[in-house]
Scaffold this active site. Structure first.
Site, PDB file in Angstrom:
ATOM      1  N   CYS A  61       7.512   3.077   0.410  1.00 24.60           N
ATOM      2  CA  CYS A  61       6.362   3.403  -0.448  1.00 24.60           C
ATOM      3  C   CYS A  61       6.533   4.755  -1.115  1.00 24.60           C
ATOM      4  O   CYS A  61       5.813   5.074  -2.058  1.00 24.60           O
ATOM      5  CB  CYS A  61       5.062   3.376   0.355  1.00 24.60           C
ATOM      6  SG  CYS A  61       4.992   4.635   1.641  1.00 24.60           S
ATOM      7  N   CYS A  71      -0.739   7.692   0.121  1.00 23.50           N
ATOM      8  CA  CYS A  71      -1.894   6.804  -0.029  1.00 23.50           C
ATOM      9  C   CYS A  71      -3.086   7.304   0.789  1.00 23.50           C
ATOM     10  O   CYS A  71      -2.958   8.220   1.600  1.00 23.50           O
ATOM     11  CB  CYS A  71      -1.509   5.406   0.434  1.00 23.50           C
ATOM     12  SG  CYS A  71      -1.354   5.288   2.208  1.00 23.50           S
ATOM     13  N   CYS A 107       1.522   3.987   7.710  1.00 20.41           N
ATOM     14  CA  CYS A 107       0.980   5.270   7.267  1.00 20.41           C
ATOM     15  C   CYS A 107       0.702   6.162   8.482  1.00 20.41           C
ATOM     16  O   CYS A 107       0.938   7.378   8.437  1.00 20.41           O
ATOM     17  CB  CYS A 107      -0.297   5.070   6.461  1.00 20.41           C
ATOM     18  SG  CYS A 107      -0.197   3.724   5.256  1.00 20.41           S
TER      19      CYS A 107
HETATM   20 FE1  FES Z   1       3.123   4.281   2.666  1.00 18.57          FE
HETATM   21 FE2  FES Z   1       0.559   4.629   3.140  1.00 18.57          FE
HETATM   22  S1  FES Z   1       1.476   3.160   1.810  1.00 18.57           S
HETATM   23  S2  FES Z   1       2.204   5.875   3.777  1.00 18.57           S
END
Ligand code: FES
Length: 124
Positions: free
Chosen positions: A35, A60, A104
């Site tokens: 991400c 995020c 996350c």
């Molecule tokens: Fe990767 Fe939240 S989407 S840390």
């Protein structure tokens, strides 16, 4: 049911301990290649107690809420106790994260661990 718990939303909107500590005793950074989110944790440690902790998260909402909660969970704790922090504990303290957002909370665990490891390395 809402995707995110009230607690996640609250920590996302009002994150605790955002910022940088100058002359930190330990700094840890963790990132997720998929991400692209990055989290950095700064620790001020005195007599083996985490006196202060701050974070910077480029990521995020769940990553911001996870960093905020992780800092709250380790503040005022001994280094040995902070080392046992798990992403599960962070997610549970947030009243859960959706399955695809669990990574996350892993960032928070990794960043805290790296900062503590750096502190331990420096104080060998
Ligand atoms: Fe990767 Fe939240 S989407 S840390």
């Amino acid at each position: 049911m809402a995707l995110y718990s009230e607690k996640v939303m609250e920590h996302f909107r009002n994150p605790r301990n955002v910022g940088v500590i100058e002359n930190a005793d330990g700094i840890g950074e963790a990132g997720n290649a998929k991400c692209g989110d990055i989290m950095k944790i700064y620790l001020k440690i005195e007599d083996d107690i985490i006196e202060d902790v701050k974070f910077e998260t480029f990521g995020c909402g769940s990553a911001i809420a996870s960093s905020s909660m992780a800092t709250e969970l380790i503040k005022g704790k001994p280094v040995s106790e902070a080392l046992t922090l798990t992403n599960k504990a962070v997610a549970e303290a947030l009243d859960g994260l959706p399955a695809h957002k669990m990574h996350c909370s892993v960032l928070a665990q990794e960043a805290v661990k790296k900062a503590l490891q750096e502190y331990n390395e420096r104080n060998k």
